[in-house]
Design an enzyme around this catalytic site. Structure first.
Site, short mmCIF file in Angstrom:
data_model
loop_
_atom_site.label_atom_id
_atom_site.label_comp_id
_atom_site.label_asym_id
_atom_site.label_seq_id
_atom_site.Cartn_x
_atom_site.Cartn_y
_atom_site.Cartn_z
N THR A 1 -12.81 -58.98 -0.71
CA THR A 1 -13.69 -59.97 -1.34
C THR A 1 -15.13 -59.60 -1.10
O THR A 1 -15.53 -59.38 0.06
CB THR A 1 -13.40 -61.38 -0.79
OG1 THR A 1 -12.04 -61.72 -1.08
CG2 THR A 1 -14.32 -62.41 -1.42
N TYR A 2 -15.90 -59.52 -2.18
CA TYR A 2 -17.31 -59.13 -2.06
C TYR A 2 -18.04 -60.07 -1.10
O TYR A 2 -17.94 -61.29 -1.18
CB TYR A 2 -17.96 -59.17 -3.44
CG TYR A 2 -19.34 -58.55 -3.48
CD1 TYR A 2 -19.49 -57.17 -3.52
CD2 TYR A 2 -20.47 -59.34 -3.48
CE1 TYR A 2 -20.75 -56.59 -3.56
CE2 TYR A 2 -21.73 -58.78 -3.52
CZ TYR A 2 -21.87 -57.41 -3.56
OH TYR A 2 -23.12 -56.84 -3.59
N LYS B 1 -18.64 -52.85 -5.18
CA LYS B 1 -18.38 -53.17 -3.77
C LYS B 1 -18.64 -51.97 -2.88
O LYS B 1 -19.13 -52.10 -1.75
CB LYS B 1 -16.93 -53.65 -3.61
CG LYS B 1 -16.62 -54.95 -4.33
CD LYS B 1 -15.16 -55.34 -4.18
CE LYS B 1 -14.84 -56.62 -4.96
NZ LYS B 1 -13.40 -56.97 -4.90
N GLU C 1 0.83 -1.20 0.00
CA GLU C 1 0.00 0.00 0.00
C GLU C 1 0.88 1.26 0.00
O GLU C 1 1.83 1.37 0.77
CB GLU C 1 -0.86 -0.06 1.26
CG GLU C 1 -1.85 1.05 1.47
CD GLU C 1 -2.66 0.84 2.74
OE1 GLU C 1 -3.68 1.51 2.89
OE2 GLU C 1 -2.25 0.01 3.59
N GLY D 1 -12.39 -60.00 13.63
CA GLY D 1 -11.37 -60.92 13.15
C GLY D 1 -10.00 -60.27 13.30
O GLY D 1 -9.78 -59.16 12.80
N GLY E 1 -3.41 -60.04 12.85
CA GLY E 1 -2.02 -59.69 13.09
C GLY E 1 -1.52 -58.65 12.10
O GLY E 1 -0.34 -58.30 12.11
N GLY E 2 -2.42 -58.14 11.24
CA GLY E 2 -2.06 -57.09 10.29
C GLY E 2 -2.44 -55.72 10.82
O GLY E 2 -3.03 -55.57 11.89
N LYS F 1 -9.18 2.39 -2.01
CA LYS F 1 -9.45 1.68 -0.76
C LYS F 1 -10.86 2.02 -0.28
O LYS F 1 -11.29 3.19 -0.34
CB LYS F 1 -8.41 2.09 0.28
CG LYS F 1 -8.43 1.31 1.58
CD LYS F 1 -7.24 1.73 2.43
CE LYS F 1 -7.13 0.97 3.73
NZ LYS F 1 -5.90 1.35 4.47
N CYS G 1 -5.43 -3.35 2.52
CA CYS G 1 -5.22 -3.40 3.97
C CYS G 1 -6.49 -3.51 4.79
O CYS G 1 -7.06 -4.57 4.94
CB CYS G 1 -4.39 -2.18 4.40
SG CYS G 1 -3.57 -2.42 6.00
N THR H 1 -12.78 -54.24 9.42
CA THR H 1 -11.39 -53.77 9.53
C THR H 1 -10.86 -53.13 8.25
O THR H 1 -9.80 -52.52 8.25
CB THR H 1 -10.46 -54.93 9.92
OG1 THR H 1 -10.47 -55.92 8.87
CG2 THR H 1 -10.91 -55.58 11.21
#
Length: 647
Positions: free
Chosen positions: A480-481, A606, A45, A358, A361-362, A114, A173, A468
């Site tokens: 898997t469907y 899906k 400005e 279920g 372990g993953g 302005k 401003c 999960t």
């Protein structure tokens, strides 16, 4: 090509009343920024005269010199291929205005006075300047600034400028501090980038407050907001000026100077106008605001030249779902964990506190189990009311099986094991499928048997199955469907694979389940696998997901830019090449992007019948929420674009 435009927010060193010196500084800085590819140059400005001239603004000598300097800058603009804005005092219709002067190609393209003139505390601007609201002048001739050439210059706060394929609005401003800033009306009337010429003094806490205003305005207006303030060399009589320069886009700071108080610098940034347009296309609230509040603006065509920036300065994360810094990452992960938990808690209040899950372990099942455990603790229920089931079959390895068992033991949940090998063998026999034919049918038999056991056991005890599967798997259809695709509630449904390991790590670092930290460390170190094929001769995982469908880092990157902004596949490819230049070859990136599009389109069926699960981020695939798509849509158009690319 990719909708990038490069902006330079410039803060030159100025001397009060020395228009010759100031003009030289502006030209020198503009030339340097243009050499670095800046197509838009923003200066502070009143930078031609200096903001702090005070009663010197009433001096004819200063006003004439300022007008002459504007003429010089107009001539200079012919030398650089940039559109730029400078601040100057301008006499219009016999009154003095604090103005932004817009220049390009040797001409003054417009003058914007302005609107809001501050006159409180340290500000006394109304002593010198009138407001744009009082300005009846709509045009002036260029003779006011230079004898030749003679042309008409539009004047007003109702101007929008079109340059490099982008629409710009301008405010000064204090305009930003108003309850309804001019930039709000400019944005809903089409402005995609706002330029703010400012002279903002520095006081304790003001930098953070100023940044919050800029962030908010860019987010509320779905625009890019560029800001350049007068620097510390301006004056030290009663104030010190910030010299703040920043570029914000849709609520995100793209670039800013790190010095607390500065001058004699410019800050470059690339703006992705494609993101702005994508958000405006989808957010109908923004369009409705335009219908209700938009005013008539005069559109000024500055140049038909196209934006040419390659976006090299644009901040780009290779993992867009994962914050860069540890603190931000931790905060995000814990916030998501809380959202997951509160969603599951509410579901438990309705259907009962008997979750069945279920545990493989993953990574995915581990996070889901931790959420279940947290919910039971929060509700004051025994963790033994959680039933965790291991369902070993042909591909289960000792490592993942042991980790699943140890994790359940450490958490104190009820652990059951149902070996499904015999059931899967019988089922293969029933449908005439050889046990040694390791194809999709062989894998799906196991996945569906696991889900059947989980569902039937939940029915037996009056419980419900907690799913999960994660966002990345749902995008690729890597489920898997009517098997792991299905549950009564999916706690991980909108969490991408690249974030899940950080989620678990955050739980560990916060000692939410300290007794399980050792086993969680080994789970984090285990390769990602569905474990549906027999282990190798050493008993190790033989089927690694990322070797089959591609790196999740790439797929999450593709998913983010496709769904969040609707980017075309060729732009996503170019972005991925930049982001992963040290990780994957262009050929590899292109290969897996084709896989992504093929799978994403072919697996919609899906996603069309997913179980409930809370949305936690800006990208989600619930058919009841963020993503509606026909299951028979084809990927041909997207793939044809990729086929034309050269790696």
């Amino acid at each position: 090509m990719d909708d990038y435009i490069r902006v330079a927010c410039c803060v030159p060193k100025v001397k009060i009343g020395d228009t010759g010196y100031n003009t030289h500084q502006i030209c020198e800085m503009a030339g340097k920024a243009a050499v670095e590819g800046a197509q838009v140059l923003l200066f502070p400005e009143l930078c031609i005269s200096a903001y702090s001239a005070a009663d010197l603004f009433f001096q004819k000598a200063l006003l004439q010199a300022s007008a002459h300097a504007i003429g010089e800058l107009a001539r200079f603009s012919e030398e650089i291929p940039a559109f730029f804005a400078v601040g100057a005092p301008v006499v219009l219709g016999g009154q003095l205005y604090n103005c932004a002067v817009l220049l390009y190609g040797g001409k003054i393209r417009g003058i914007v006075p302005k609107t809001y003139i501050p006159n409180y505390r340290e500000f006394y601007e109304q002593r010198w300047f009138s407001s744009a609201a009082e300005c009846w002048v709509q045009t002036v001739t260029s003779e006011q600034f230079a004898p030749t050439p003679v042309y008409s210059i539009p004047v007003g706060s109702d101007l929008l400028f079109h340059a490099f394929g982008v629409t710009f609005g301008v405010e000064l401003c204090e305009d930003l501090w108003a309850p309804v800033p001019p930039s709000t009306l400019q944005a809903i009337s089409g402005a995609e980038v706002i330029l703010n010429l400012s002279a903002s003094n520095e006081t304790i806490g003001k930098r953070a407050y100023r940044a919050s205003l800029l962030r908010h305005q860019s987010a509320a207006c779905l625009c890019a907001y560029c800001y350049a303030s007068a620097g510390w060399g301006e004056s030290s009589t009663d104030l010190i000026f910030s010299g703040y320069a920043g570029v914000y886009e849709n609520g995100v700071c793209l670039a800013e100077n790190t010095e607390g108080i500065a001058d004699d610098f410019y800050k470059l940034a690339d703006i992705d106008v494609g993101k702005i347009r994508a958000d405006r296309l989808t957010m109908k609230t923004f369009a409705k605001a335009g219908e209700i509040h938009a005013k008539e603006f005069h559109n000024i065509a500055v140049t038909n030249a196209a934006a040419t920036s390659d976006g090299a300065l644009y901040p780009l994360q290779k993992l867009p779902f994962v914050p860069n810094t540890k603190n931000d990452r931790m905060q995000r992960c814990l916030s998501i964990f809380e959202m997951q938990s509160m969603g599951l808690l509410r579901r438990c209040e309705v259907v009962g506190y008997r979750p069945v899950i279920g545990v493989s372990g993953g990574l995915d099942s581990t996070l889901a189990l931790l959420v279940c455990a947290f919910v039971m603790k929060k509700a004051g229920k025994p963790l033994s009311d959680i039933t965790g089931m291991t369902l070993p079959c042909f591909g289960t390895t000792n490592r993942t099986h042991n980790n699943a068992v140890v994790l359940m033991e450490k958490l104190g949940v009820t652990a059951l094991e149902v070996d499904i090998k015999e059931a899967c063998t019988l089922h293969c026999r029933d449908i005439g499928h050889p046990n040694d034919q390791f194809d999709v049918t062989y894998e799906n038999v196991q996945a569906r048997e696991r889900t059947q056991v989980l569902m039937d056991y939940a029915c037996k005890i009056g419980g419900f199955v907690v799913g999960t599967g994660d966002l990345s798997e749902l995008a690729l259809g890597w489920c898997t469907y009517n098997a792991d695709h299905m549950s009564m509630y999916g706690v991980n449904a909108s969490i991408p694979k690249t974030l899940i390991r950080w989620m678990i790590e955050s739980v560990m670092e916060n000692n939410m389940f300290p007794e399980a930290n050792d086993v969680l460390k080994d789970i984090l170190a285990t390769p990602i696998s569905p474990e549906l094929l027999p282990p190798d001769e050493h008993g190790n995982i033989a089927q690694q997901t990322e070797e089959l469908i591609g790196p999740y880092a790439l797929h999450d990157f593709f998913l983010y830019y496709m769904l969040r902004f609707g980017f075309a596949p060729d732009k996503i490819y170019r972005l991925a090449k930049r982001a992963f230049c040290d990780d994957f070859s262009p050929e590899t990136i292109l290969k897996w992007e084709k896989v992504f599009y093929r799978r994403f389109f072919s697996q919609q069926f899906k996603r069309s019948c997913l179980p409930d699960g809370v949305k936690v981020g800006s990208v989600a695939l619930s058919p009841r929420g963020d993503w509606r798509m026909p299951s028979d849509a084809t990927a041909n158009l997207w793939l044809s674009i990729l086929e034309e690319l050269e790696p």
